[in-house]
Design a protein around this motif. Sequence first.
Motif, short mmCIF file in Angstrom:
data_model
loop_
_atom_site.label_atom_id
_atom_site.label_comp_id
_atom_site.label_asym_id
_atom_site.label_seq_id
_atom_site.Cartn_x
_atom_site.Cartn_y
_atom_site.Cartn_z
N UNK A 1 31.11 -0.63 57.41
CA UNK A 1 31.72 0.26 56.43
C UNK A 1 31.16 1.64 56.74
N UNK A 2 32.02 2.52 57.22
CA UNK A 2 31.52 3.82 57.67
C UNK A 2 32.48 4.94 57.35
N UNK A 3 32.21 6.07 57.97
CA UNK A 3 33.06 7.24 57.76
C UNK A 3 33.01 8.01 59.08
N UNK B 1 34.38 -3.07 47.88
CA UNK B 1 33.54 -3.71 48.90
C UNK B 1 32.28 -2.88 49.16
N UNK B 2 32.43 -1.56 49.21
CA UNK B 2 31.25 -0.71 49.43
C UNK B 2 30.30 -0.81 48.24
N UNK C 1 26.32 3.91 49.24
CA UNK C 1 26.60 4.86 50.32
C UNK C 1 26.89 4.14 51.64
N UNK C 2 27.66 4.80 52.49
CA UNK C 2 27.84 4.33 53.86
C UNK C 2 26.66 4.83 54.67
N UNK C 3 26.33 4.25 55.82
CA UNK C 3 26.94 3.07 56.39
C UNK C 3 26.38 1.78 55.81
N UNK C 4 27.24 0.76 55.81
CA UNK C 4 26.79 -0.61 55.51
C UNK C 4 27.28 -1.49 56.65
#
Lengths: 226, 226
Positions: B11-13, B46-47, B56-59
Amino acid sequence: MAERSEEVKLLGMWASPFSRRVEIALTLKGVPYEFSEQDIANKSPLLLQSNPVHKMIPVLLHNGKPISESLVILEYIDDTWQNNPILPQDPYHRAMARFWARFVDEQIYVTAMKVVGKVGEERDVAVEATRDLLKLLEKELVGKNFLGGERLGFVDIVATLVAFWLMRTEEVVGVKVVPVEMFPEIHRWVENLLDVDVIKKCIPPEDEHLNYIKARMDSLKLKSVQ
Amino acid sequence: MAERSEEVKLLGMWASPFSRRVEIALTLKGVPYEFSEQDIANKSPLLLQSNPVHKMIPVLLHNGKPISESLVILEYIDDTWQNNPILPQDPYHRAMARFWARFVDEQIYVTAMKVVGKVGEERDVAVEATRDLLKLLEKELVGKNFLGGERLGFVDIVATLVAFWLMRTEEVVGVKVVPVEMFPEIHRWVENLLDVDVIKKCIPPEDEHLNYIKARMDSLKLKSVQ
């Protein structure tokens, strides 16, 4: 176990939770070390030379090589002396331990410091914020003797900051941040910690520590008035 | 290498240096993963469920188990997939890598953010403070191709934040924080990074990234005026 030829020296400060963490880890591993009490107000050439980036205790000197930052030192100790592991062996559990250790330092410690630094309504807000964070730790302790599970581990060593610094500071500040009714698991865990010989040996003596915290708080108050 | 039955999801950006670190590490290890772009302004269930503490991302989700915080994730990846090691094997070098990684996040990143957030004299102070920190990184690079030594390692992956975020932001802000005359080693290192396929593959495309940074800075300025 440490070999006879090894030189292990800790530049520390008796009342610092960060310095005491390193003592707990070394004692748990059975590594003999020399403790060198540092004057924080008048930093020694050895400290400045050993930690030129942060100029802070604790610094572990292993055969002359300096390592600083308490979490980094704990990992170093665990990597170097592999008996009595501090971190779990399973990668996921290792990650969880690192996550919670960072949580103690970056969230709980930073927020709890505001309880000490503030007064009135601002302090009330800081107390609430600290409790919100501690609730997560409380939840982690359900069904466990230690944050590390059945025995003392990485997060327990790091979270002695909560057990013996935050919870002793309460007594001095006169604000109950961690009431037993709200945090029964944390209180049970503190009792478990006090049953561990290494912990008993490595935390600051209570009376002396409370006096130290009180003097430090008075000087903080003085500064905030100036 | 990852086994076929494994599920690795990030899970990112796309524009986040913290998220890109994880992509670099997975790519370096040859671990196939699914990337799930997250909307930071409207966080997915999910996040929120995977990182309830920081949201917060990342996960990283590995077979459904969530790990958060980029430095913790990098260590997890290195502990789980042991080919192409990211951290050095020697305990002292491991400690140094952890020390400098923390330095990038806790010192350089925090200080450099003030360059973006401030104007006038305050910004000049932030630029100077950032340069003082970068001088330490500059010194670490003397005689080395990478912060990890002869090849890309933990600190390089973490310090892509300097190479491709701080140094791209400069162009947008119009203030040269890392001039080549002052930081020849850092500039040489950025060139070395750009010679590494994994890095080329895993950093955000420059034009799109610069546009993103510009839009983000404009929104920050707008907020500071309001």
